[in-house]
Write an enzyme that holds these catalytic residues in place. Structure first.
Site, PDB file in Angstrom:
ATOM      1  N   HIS A  49     158.461 -89.217  -5.142  1.00  0.00           N
ATOM      2  CA  HIS A  49     157.333 -89.340  -4.340  1.00  0.00           C
ATOM      3  C   HIS A  49     156.632 -90.733  -4.263  1.00  0.00           C
ATOM      4  O   HIS A  49     155.721 -91.219  -3.448  1.00  0.00           O
ATOM      5  CB  HIS A  49     156.357 -88.301  -4.651  1.00  0.00           C
ATOM      6  CG  HIS A  49     156.506 -87.035  -4.442  1.00  0.00           C
ATOM      7  ND1 HIS A  49     156.853 -86.361  -3.426  1.00  0.00           N
ATOM      8  CD2 HIS A  49     156.706 -85.799  -5.440  1.00  0.00           C
ATOM      9  CE1 HIS A  49     157.129 -85.029  -3.488  1.00  0.00           C
ATOM     10  NE2 HIS A  49     156.618 -84.745  -4.810  1.00  0.00           N
TER      11      HIS A  49
ATOM     12  N   ASP B  24     165.032 -81.384  -4.299  1.00  0.00           N
ATOM     13  CA  ASP B  24     163.898 -80.734  -4.733  1.00  0.00           C
ATOM     14  C   ASP B  24     163.068 -79.931  -3.745  1.00  0.00           C
ATOM     15  O   ASP B  24     163.159 -80.368  -2.582  1.00  0.00           O
ATOM     16  CB  ASP B  24     162.866 -82.228  -5.440  1.00  0.00           C
ATOM     17  CG  ASP B  24     161.687 -81.679  -5.850  1.00  0.00           C
ATOM     18  OD1 ASP B  24     161.619 -81.944  -7.410  1.00  0.00           O
ATOM     19  OD2 ASP B  24     160.608 -81.190  -5.453  1.00  0.00           O
TER      20      ASP B  24
ATOM     21  N   HIS C  19     159.910 -80.215  -2.986  1.00  0.00           N
ATOM     22  CA  HIS C  19     158.981 -80.857  -2.374  1.00  0.00           C
ATOM     23  C   HIS C  19     159.876 -82.027  -1.492  1.00  0.00           C
ATOM     24  O   HIS C  19     160.779 -82.531  -1.897  1.00  0.00           O
ATOM     25  CB  HIS C  19     158.033 -81.616  -3.331  1.00  0.00           C
ATOM     26  CG  HIS C  19     157.475 -80.496  -4.129  1.00  0.00           C
ATOM     27  ND1 HIS C  19     157.766 -80.362  -5.307  1.00  0.00           N
ATOM     28  CD2 HIS C  19     156.245 -79.938  -3.715  1.00  0.00           C
ATOM     29  CE1 HIS C  19     156.879 -79.374  -5.803  1.00  0.00           C
ATOM     30  NE2 HIS C  19     155.922 -78.986  -4.880  1.00  0.00           N
TER      31      HIS C  19
ATOM     32  N   ASP D   4     162.751 -76.976  -8.586  1.00  0.00           N
ATOM     33  CA  ASP D   4     161.430 -76.204  -8.205  1.00  0.00           C
ATOM     34  C   ASP D   4     161.705 -75.369  -6.962  1.00  0.00           C
ATOM     35  O   ASP D   4     160.696 -74.706  -6.691  1.00  0.00           O
ATOM     36  CB  ASP D   4     160.256 -77.168  -8.408  1.00  0.00           C
ATOM     37  CG  ASP D   4     160.563 -78.378  -7.553  1.00  0.00           C
ATOM     38  OD1 ASP D   4     161.682 -78.661  -6.910  1.00  0.00           O
ATOM     39  OD2 ASP D   4     159.570 -79.393  -7.688  1.00  0.00           O
TER      40      ASP D   4
HETATM   41 ZN   LIG Z   1     159.244 -81.040  -6.608  1.00  0.00          ZN
END
Ligand SMILES: [Zn+2]
Length: 361
Positions: free
Chosen positions: A147, A184, A186, A271
């Site tokens: 991120h 991931d 996200h 995740d």
């Molecule tokens: Zn994540």
């Protein structure tokens, strides 16, 4: 193709025979010192994540992986990706005792050393892979990175480890093209931002739509010279391993084959597992192993090494199982199994990505 699963292979190098481990596992004690719970008691990014992974790996004899200690990233490696201001502000915040960057991103006194070694370990990994020291490697380090953009730390991420490693490979190690696969749950907005105008990095992400940070629309394929070199594949909450594997097999890997990377990096978050407290997808542990088998066989087919860096995964026991399964697969265990393409979502994704790459759907 690889030799027997998890065995050390003996390969000729020059006049002598060299024993190559099935993989390298890179870690550092500073990963256990960065603890956002000092500032937010219920923070899910805990040192126990790493402790559980190491416990499980050691119970499996580290799968034959060679353990290495990460070095600290050099300043010039950081500066290829991040602004001097970003680096300085993180360092100052940590040296000043720590602070809050946003509602879920914190810096403690130990965080700068942890971040430096998370980035440095990723650099060590690509150096070793490109020197032929192994065909696969993993950095079991934190904080995560995907991120973090050039100027911004966010989403538990301080420095963008995978981007720093990719840039090092291209700037210093003679690599012309890097595939970054981000699995991931996200969207890896930081990595996507850093490379969105570039045609030497193919960034491909499968992520849950509507989840933090909200970026990564299917229609976003990069900018300028980089159009087509960003592949965003958002999936709905509840998406299972079949959909993820279908997107990998029928969209990402065909595009990657055409791109022909010399280095394959995985932003390996876990995740998307059905028992993860942050994500809403429904992958099983074996689905991560199967994704790793697919990537391993793809990389073997084009002669590229594979390096994976740890991103998310917030159920420590499940994370540990997933890392063991993934690293076993990267080392040669298990076989890729082709599945039927998902008729709706994969076809829709292929319609977008097929503007830039030759897909067979
Ligand atoms: Zn994540």
């Amino acid at each position: 193709m690889r030799g027997a699963a998890l065995a050390h292979t003996v390969v000729p190098r020059g006049d002598s025979l060299t024993v190559v481990p099935p993989g390298l596992y890179i870690h550092h004690p500073s990963s256990l010192e960065h603890d956002p719970r000092e500032q937010l008691a219920e923070h899910p990014d805990t040192p126990e994540r790493i402790a559980m992974v190491e416990l499980a790996m050691s119970a499996h004899g580290w799968l034959g992986y060679e353990l290495r200690t990460a070095s600290a990233a050099a300043e010039d490696a950081l500066l290829r990706v991040h602004s001097a201001g970003h680096i300085e502000s993180l360092r100052e915040m940590a040296c000043g005792g720590g602070g809050k960057i946003d509602d879920d991103t914190f810096v403690g006194q130990e965080s700068w050393q942890a971040a430096l070694h998370a980035a440095g370990g990723a650099c060590d990994m690509v150096r070793a892979l490109l020197a032929g020291e192994s065909r696969a490697a993993f950095t079991g380090l934190r904080p995560a990175g995907h991120h973090a953009s050039r100027d911004t730390a966010m989403g538990f991420c301080l420095l963008n480890n995978v981007a720093i490693a990719a840039e090092l490979a291209m700037a210093q190690l003679g690599v012309s093209r890097v595939l970054i696969l981000d699995w991931d749950v996200h969207h890896g907005n930081g990595t996507a931002d850093i490379f969105r105008r570039r045609d030497d990095v193919l960034f491909a992400s499968i992520h849950q739509q509507g989840l933090y940070p909200g970026t990564g629309a299917l229609s976003d394929s990069g900018s300028g010279a980089g159009v087509g070199y960003t592949i965003n594949l958002p999936v709905h909450a509840g998406a299972d391993g079949e959909l993820w594997l279908s997107l990998l097999e029928y969209v990402i890997l065909p595009a990657a084959r055409e791109f022909a990377p010399e280095l394959v990096l995985i932003s390996a978050g876990f995740d998307a597992h059905r028992l993860d407290p942050l994500g809403g997808c429904r992958l099983e542990t074996e689905d991560f192993a199967q994704m790793a088998c697919q990537v391993r066989d793809f990389a073997d087919g084009i002669g590229a090494p594979v390096g994976a860096v740890l991103e998310g995964g917030y159920n420590p026991e499940i994370l540990a199982d997933c890392v063991v399964a993934t690293l076993a697969a990267l080392a040669g265990e298990g076989e890729s199994e082709s599945i039927a393409p998902d008729p709706v979502f994969t076809a829709r994704a292929a319609a977008y990505v097929g503007h830039h790459w030759t897909l067979e759907l």
